[in-house]
Write an enzyme that holds these catalytic residues in place. Structure first.
Site, PDB file in Angstrom:
ATOM      1  N   LYS A  75       0.959  -1.271   0.128  1.00 31.35           N
ATOM      2  CA  LYS A  75      -0.265   0.010  -0.295  1.00 31.35           C
ATOM      3  C   LYS A  75       1.129   1.699  -0.216  1.00 31.35           C
ATOM      4  O   LYS A  75       0.396   2.357  -0.875  1.00 31.35           O
ATOM      5  CB  LYS A  75      -0.324   0.311   1.095  1.00 31.35           C
ATOM      6  N   ASN A  96      -5.035   1.947  -1.478  1.00 29.86           N
ATOM      7  CA  ASN A  96      -5.365   0.244  -2.085  1.00 29.86           C
ATOM      8  C   ASN A  96      -5.884   0.095  -3.392  1.00 29.86           C
ATOM      9  O   ASN A  96      -6.381  -1.069  -3.274  1.00 29.86           O
ATOM     10  CB  ASN A  96      -6.146  -0.121  -0.113  1.00 29.86           C
ATOM     11  N   GLY A 155      -3.246   1.178  20.121  1.00 28.25           N
ATOM     12  CA  GLY A 155      -2.421   0.559  18.697  1.00 28.25           C
ATOM     13  C   GLY A 155      -1.908   1.711  18.043  1.00 28.25           C
ATOM     14  O   GLY A 155      -3.039   2.946  18.074  1.00 28.25           O
ATOM     15  N   ALA A 156      -0.827   1.790  17.736  1.00 26.88           N
ATOM     16  CA  ALA A 156      -0.063   3.088  16.826  1.00 26.88           C
ATOM     17  C   ALA A 156       0.320   1.950  15.945  1.00 26.88           C
ATOM     18  O   ALA A 156       1.278   3.109  15.013  1.00 26.88           O
ATOM     19  CB  ALA A 156       0.367   3.939  17.752  1.00 26.88           C
ATOM     20  N   ASN A 179      -0.616   2.938  23.093  1.00 30.66           N
ATOM     21  CA  ASN A 179       0.292   1.870  22.948  1.00 30.66           C
ATOM     22  C   ASN A 179       0.520   1.279  23.093  1.00 30.66           C
ATOM     23  O   ASN A 179       2.025   2.290  24.499  1.00 30.66           O
ATOM     24  CB  ASN A 179       0.605   2.735  20.952  1.00 30.66           C
ATOM     25  N   TYR A 247     -10.956  -9.596  12.543  1.00 34.38           N
ATOM     26  CA  TYR A 247     -12.045  -9.981  12.301  1.00 34.38           C
ATOM     27  C   TYR A 247     -12.456 -11.813  12.479  1.00 34.38           C
ATOM     28  O   TYR A 247     -13.338 -12.301  12.065  1.00 34.38           O
ATOM     29  CB  TYR A 247     -13.087  -9.684  10.644  1.00 34.38           C
TER      30      TYR A 247
HETATM   31  P1  ATR Z   1      -1.069  -3.109  11.189  1.00 36.33           P
HETATM   32  O1  ATR Z   1      -0.295  -2.503  10.229  1.00 36.33           O
HETATM   33  O2  ATR Z   1      -1.624  -3.976  11.698  1.00 36.33           O
HETATM   34  O3  ATR Z   1      -1.552  -1.386  12.274  1.00 36.33           O
HETATM   35  P2  ATR Z   1       1.535  -3.102  12.907  1.00 36.33           P
HETATM   36  O4  ATR Z   1       1.977  -1.799  12.314  1.00 36.33           O
HETATM   37  O5  ATR Z   1       2.480  -3.955  13.354  1.00 36.33           O
HETATM   38  O6  ATR Z   1       0.797  -3.733  12.135  1.00 36.33           O
HETATM   39  O7  ATR Z   1       0.896  -2.858  14.588  1.00 36.33           O
HETATM   40  C1  ATR Z   1       0.926  -3.608  14.880  1.00 36.33           C
HETATM   41  C2  ATR Z   1       0.331  -2.666  16.669  1.00 36.33           C
HETATM   42  O8  ATR Z   1      -0.311  -3.917  17.326  1.00 36.33           O
HETATM   43  C3  ATR Z   1       1.042  -2.197  17.634  1.00 36.33           C
HETATM   44  O9  ATR Z   1       0.487  -1.183  17.409  1.00 36.33           O
HETATM   45  C4  ATR Z   1       1.767  -2.542  18.634  1.00 36.33           C
HETATM   46  O10 ATR Z   1       2.063  -2.177  19.503  1.00 36.33           O
HETATM   47  P3  ATR Z   1       3.893  -1.179  19.040  1.00 36.33           P
HETATM   48  O11 ATR Z   1       3.898  -0.682  18.290  1.00 36.33           O
HETATM   49  O12 ATR Z   1       3.993  -1.301  20.321  1.00 36.33           O
HETATM   50  O13 ATR Z   1       4.251  -2.127  18.659  1.00 36.33           O
HETATM   51  C5  ATR Z   1      -0.012  -3.696  18.363  1.00 36.33           C
HETATM   52  N1  ATR Z   1       1.409  -4.956  19.306  1.00 36.33           N
HETATM   53  C6  ATR Z   1       1.588  -6.039  18.504  1.00 36.33           C
HETATM   54  N2  ATR Z   1       2.384  -6.891  19.275  1.00 36.33           N
HETATM   55  C7  ATR Z   1       1.646  -6.871  21.013  1.00 36.33           C
HETATM   56  C8  ATR Z   1       1.758  -6.926  22.505  1.00 36.33           C
HETATM   57  N3  ATR Z   1       2.379  -8.481  22.510  1.00 36.33           N
HETATM   58  N4  ATR Z   1       1.078  -6.042  23.123  1.00 36.33           N
HETATM   59  C9  ATR Z   1       0.841  -4.751  23.114  1.00 36.33           C
HETATM   60  N5  ATR Z   1       0.525  -4.512  21.845  1.00 36.33           N
HETATM   61  C10 ATR Z   1       0.812  -5.264  20.749  1.00 36.33           C
END
Ligand code: ATR
Length: 305
Positions: A75, A96, A155-156, A179, A247
């Site tokens: 993307k 996308n 989440g960020a 986050n 989902y």
């Molecule tokens: P996506 O494109 O699906 O958003 P990503 O950019 O890898 O995928 O983001 C994953 C998100 O899940 C992030 O907010 C991540 O937190 P971090 O920025 O701290 O990595 C969160 N995440 C993944 N595993 C986690 C965990 N075990 N505990 C808490 N947050 C988690």
């Protein structure tokens, strides 16, 4: 047999490119929509390695595909590979959907409107249908309009950033960003303050009631994942509605727990549906047959309607 029942020499192609791609639900959803619109098109999926993305887009253009969808990890990359970017897609830094257009005098028209053998210059135009899909899904699936509401986003990463930016545009009264890695939430907050100065995001977890808790982390995808609110001090009874972008499974532990305490809940399938419906509208110029596409998507993802 109707023309659309069989592939002929005038059948036109749409495709999704991703890496990996074999679990994509888009072909099932889009072919159902295409058939309901009576179009002699097919929508197929290709596993395209990022190193080959530029060539794959050029190939689709040369073969006069109607359009493309792009999924992980294409993307962001594809933004540099299209001839024109739709104005509304620019803030997202990602596309996308691509529509191929042919020159018709001084105008450009979607290839869907031109005969497949017309000799004309072709251009690719990039769109983002993901951003609006979250707002539409919240509206349709939770009856929630964000304006004036209190929203907390978990989440960020890529998904969380896009959701936070798009939700901020809708003018919530409060926007909380939480986050695991707080610096990433702070970056998203700074970007929001810069582009939408009326919104001052707050970092962390709200102590009071919120209208919406939205999970944009990947926690819940795997069966043994902890809940994304685990250990952060948020009580689900504080949320009127909970939306989980995940989902698969249909009901994450977060959604299960939210239902138990009486929250309205929805999962992220609606986002997939509405981004796909918008793409089909961009290619065809017709209203997407939402219910047909929803049923096909449910069948494909959950094995039932
Ligand atoms: P996506 O494109 O699906 O958003 P990503 O950019 O890898 O995928 O983001 C994953 C998100 O899940 C992030 O907010 C991540 O937190 P971090 O920025 O701290 O990595 C969160 N995440 C993944 N595993 C986690 C965990 N075990 N505990 C808490 N947050 C988690």
């Amino acid at each position: 047999m109707a023309m659309t029942d069989s592939i002929t020499a005038t059948t036109r192609i749409c495709a999704v490119y991703g890496h990996p791609i074999k679990h994509s639900a888009s072909p099932a959803m889009q072919n159902a929509g295409i058939a309901a619109l009576g179009l002699n098109w097919r929508y197929v999926a290709f596993d395209v390695h990022p190193d080959n993305l530029r060539e794959a887009i050029a190939g689709a253009k040369a073969m006069r595909f109607i359009g493309l969808n792009l999924t992980v990890p294409h993307k962001l990359l594809a933004l540099q590979m299209v001839d024109v970017i739709d104005e509304a897609a620019k803030p997202w830094g990602a596309i996308n959907t691509i529509r191929f257009e042919g020159r018709d005098g001084s105008n450009w028209r979607p290839l869907a409107e031109l005969p497949s053998d017309i000799e004309t210059e072709i251009r690719s135009v990039g769109f983002n249908t993901d951003a609006d899909a979250i707002i539409r899904s919240l509206k349709e699936d939770l009856s929630l309009e964000i304006r004036g509401k209190r929203v907390a986003i978990l989440g960020a990463g890529g998904a969380g950033r896009a959701a936070a930016l798009r939700i901020a545009q809708e003018q919530p009264s409060e926007l909380w960003l939480y986050n695991r890695t707080e610096s990433k939430a702070a970056e998203v907050a700074a970007q929001i303050e810069q582009t939408i100065p009326s919104i001052k995001p707050r970092l962390g977890i709200p102590k009071n009631q919120v209208d919406l808790l939205l999970n944009a982390t990947s926690l819940g995808l795997k069966p043994d994942d902890p809940m994304p609110i685990q250990g952060c001090g948020f009580d689900l009874a504080q949320a009127t509605a909970v939306y989980d972008m995940i989902y698969r499974p249909a009901e994450t532990p977060l959604l299960q727990a939210a239902k138990t305490v009486g929250c309205k809940t929805a999962n992220g399938l609606g986002m997939l549906l509405y981004q796909g419906a918008k793409a089909l509208e961009i290619w065809s110029g017709k209203s997407a047959p939402i219910e047909v596409m929803r049923q096909a998507l449910h069948c494909h993802v959950y094995g039932h309607v």
